[in-house]
Write a protein that holds these residues in place. Structure first.
Motif, short mmCIF file in Angstrom:
data_model
loop_
_atom_site.label_atom_id
_atom_site.label_comp_id
_atom_site.label_asym_id
_atom_site.label_seq_id
_atom_site.Cartn_x
_atom_site.Cartn_y
_atom_site.Cartn_z
N SER A 55 -4.97 17.55 -24.73
CA SER A 55 -5.82 16.84 -25.69
C SER A 55 -4.99 15.86 -26.52
O SER A 55 -3.76 15.97 -26.61
CB SER A 55 -6.51 17.83 -26.63
OG SER A 55 -5.57 18.38 -27.55
N LEU A 56 -5.67 14.92 -27.12
CA LEU A 56 -5.01 13.94 -27.98
C LEU A 56 -4.29 14.63 -29.13
O LEU A 56 -3.13 14.32 -29.44
CB LEU A 56 -6.02 12.92 -28.50
CG LEU A 56 -5.47 11.81 -29.38
CD1 LEU A 56 -4.45 10.96 -28.63
CD2 LEU A 56 -6.61 10.92 -29.88
N ALA A 57 -4.94 15.59 -29.76
CA ALA A 57 -4.32 16.30 -30.89
C ALA A 57 -3.08 17.08 -30.45
O ALA A 57 -2.05 17.05 -31.12
CB ALA A 57 -5.33 17.24 -31.54
N ASP A 58 -3.18 17.76 -29.31
CA ASP A 58 -2.02 18.51 -28.80
C ASP A 58 -0.90 17.56 -28.39
O ASP A 58 0.28 17.85 -28.60
CB ASP A 58 -2.41 19.39 -27.62
CG ASP A 58 -3.14 20.65 -28.04
OD1 ASP A 58 -3.14 20.99 -29.25
OD2 ASP A 58 -3.73 21.32 -27.16
N THR A 59 -1.26 16.41 -27.81
CA THR A 59 -0.25 15.42 -27.44
C THR A 59 0.50 14.95 -28.66
O THR A 59 1.73 14.89 -28.67
CB THR A 59 -0.89 14.22 -26.71
OG1 THR A 59 -1.55 14.67 -25.55
CG2 THR A 59 0.15 13.18 -26.34
N ARG A 60 -0.23 14.61 -29.70
CA ARG A 60 0.40 14.13 -30.94
C ARG A 60 1.34 15.18 -31.51
O ARG A 60 2.45 14.87 -31.94
CB ARG A 60 -0.68 13.74 -31.95
CG ARG A 60 -0.15 12.95 -33.12
CD ARG A 60 -1.27 12.38 -33.99
NE ARG A 60 -1.89 11.24 -33.33
CZ ARG A 60 -3.17 11.18 -32.95
NH1 ARG A 60 -3.98 12.18 -33.20
NH2 ARG A 60 -3.65 10.12 -32.36
N GLN A 61 0.91 16.43 -31.50
CA GLN A 61 1.74 17.52 -32.02
C GLN A 61 3.00 17.69 -31.16
O GLN A 61 4.11 17.84 -31.69
CB GLN A 61 0.94 18.82 -32.07
CG GLN A 61 1.67 19.96 -32.72
CD GLN A 61 0.83 21.22 -32.79
OE1 GLN A 61 -0.20 21.35 -32.14
NE2 GLN A 61 1.28 22.17 -33.57
N LEU A 62 2.84 17.66 -29.84
CA LEU A 62 3.99 17.81 -28.94
C LEU A 62 4.97 16.65 -29.10
O LEU A 62 6.18 16.84 -29.18
CB LEU A 62 3.51 17.93 -27.49
CG LEU A 62 4.58 18.19 -26.45
CD1 LEU A 62 5.33 19.49 -26.71
CD2 LEU A 62 3.95 18.22 -25.05
N VAL A 63 4.46 15.44 -29.18
CA VAL A 63 5.31 14.26 -29.36
C VAL A 63 6.07 14.35 -30.68
O VAL A 63 7.28 14.07 -30.73
CB VAL A 63 4.49 12.95 -29.26
CG1 VAL A 63 5.27 11.77 -29.80
CG2 VAL A 63 4.05 12.70 -27.82
N SER A 64 5.42 14.76 -31.73
CA SER A 64 6.10 14.92 -33.04
C SER A 64 7.22 15.93 -32.94
O SER A 64 8.33 15.72 -33.48
CB SER A 64 5.10 15.34 -34.11
OG SER A 64 4.18 14.33 -34.34
N TRP A 65 6.97 17.01 -32.23
CA TRP A 65 8.02 18.03 -32.03
C TRP A 65 9.17 17.46 -31.21
O TRP A 65 10.33 17.64 -31.56
CB TRP A 65 7.41 19.26 -31.36
CG TRP A 65 8.43 20.30 -31.00
CD1 TRP A 65 9.06 21.17 -31.86
CD2 TRP A 65 8.94 20.58 -29.69
NE1 TRP A 65 9.93 21.96 -31.15
CE2 TRP A 65 9.87 21.62 -29.82
CE3 TRP A 65 8.70 20.04 -28.44
CZ2 TRP A 65 10.56 22.16 -28.74
CZ3 TRP A 65 9.38 20.59 -27.36
CH2 TRP A 65 10.30 21.62 -27.50
N ILE A 66 8.85 16.75 -30.12
CA ILE A 66 9.90 16.14 -29.30
C ILE A 66 10.77 15.22 -30.12
O ILE A 66 11.99 15.24 -30.03
CB ILE A 66 9.28 15.41 -28.08
CG1 ILE A 66 8.70 16.42 -27.10
CG2 ILE A 66 10.31 14.51 -27.40
CD1 ILE A 66 7.81 15.81 -26.03
N LEU A 67 10.15 14.40 -30.96
CA LEU A 67 10.91 13.45 -31.78
C LEU A 67 11.80 14.16 -32.82
O LEU A 67 12.74 13.57 -33.33
CB LEU A 67 9.97 12.46 -32.47
CG LEU A 67 9.33 11.45 -31.53
CD1 LEU A 67 8.29 10.62 -32.27
CD2 LEU A 67 10.36 10.56 -30.87
N SER A 68 11.50 15.43 -33.11
CA SER A 68 12.32 16.17 -34.07
C SER A 68 13.53 16.84 -33.42
O SER A 68 14.41 17.35 -34.12
CB SER A 68 11.47 17.24 -34.77
OG SER A 68 11.23 18.34 -33.89
N LEU A 69 13.61 16.83 -32.09
CA LEU A 69 14.72 17.48 -31.39
C LEU A 69 16.03 16.76 -31.67
O LEU A 69 16.07 15.55 -31.74
CB LEU A 69 14.45 17.52 -29.88
CG LEU A 69 13.26 18.35 -29.43
CD1 LEU A 69 13.02 18.14 -27.94
CD2 LEU A 69 13.45 19.82 -29.75
N LYS A 70 17.08 17.53 -31.80
CA LYS A 70 18.41 16.94 -32.06
C LYS A 70 19.39 17.43 -31.04
O LYS A 70 19.34 18.42 -30.48
CB LYS A 70 18.87 17.31 -33.45
CG LYS A 70 17.99 16.68 -34.50
CD LYS A 70 18.55 16.88 -35.88
CE LYS A 70 17.89 16.07 -36.92
NZ LYS A 70 16.63 16.40 -37.39
#
Length: 126
Positions: free
Chosen positions: A111-126
């Motif tokens: 879903s769009l909402a799950d995609t947004r949440q997953l992308v935000s998490w990916i962008l937080s990876l270090k």
């Protein structure tokens, strides 16, 4: 004196532990979401994870995606759209770094909402 330093250390640990636990739960939840949505077929978290038959990975590692896009204005929206709608094989900046030529559209898988949440998490990876 000893009691105060011990108390301070215990207090500091008690303040850190819930945040660390929340991060661990988020990591677990996002990994489950990625697996159930089929994302891990092409992507891994860490760098240099080989693709099928020892070829380059199909898609970029999320740690590389995070490094490429973290802090860029509109990155979450852009990557959410790429996941949902797919990418253009003629303008891939991952060319020669991955074996896949484009990301297929995934709106039917996540879903769009799950995609947004997953992308935000990916962008937080270090």
């Amino acid at each position: 004196m000893f009691r105060h330093s011990t108390l301070a250390a215990l207090l500091a640990c008690s303040l850190i532990t819930p945040a660390a636990m929340a991060d661990a739960k988020l990591d677990t939840d996002m990994k489950k979401l990625a697996l159930s949505s089929g994302c891990t077929t092409c992507h891994g978290i860490e760098k240099d994870k080989p693709g099928p038959d020892g070829l380059k990975p199909i898609g970029p590692a999320w740690i590389d995606v995070a490094a490429q896009y973290r802090g860029k204005p509109g990155a979450t929206e852009f990557l959410t759209r790429v996941v949902q709608e797919g990418s253009n094989p003629y303008s891939s900046h991952w060319k020669n770094r991955v074996s896949g030529i484009a990301m297929p559209p995934n709106a039917v898988a996540i879903s769009l909402a799950d995609t947004r949440q997953l992308v935000s998490w990916i962008l937080s990876l270090k």
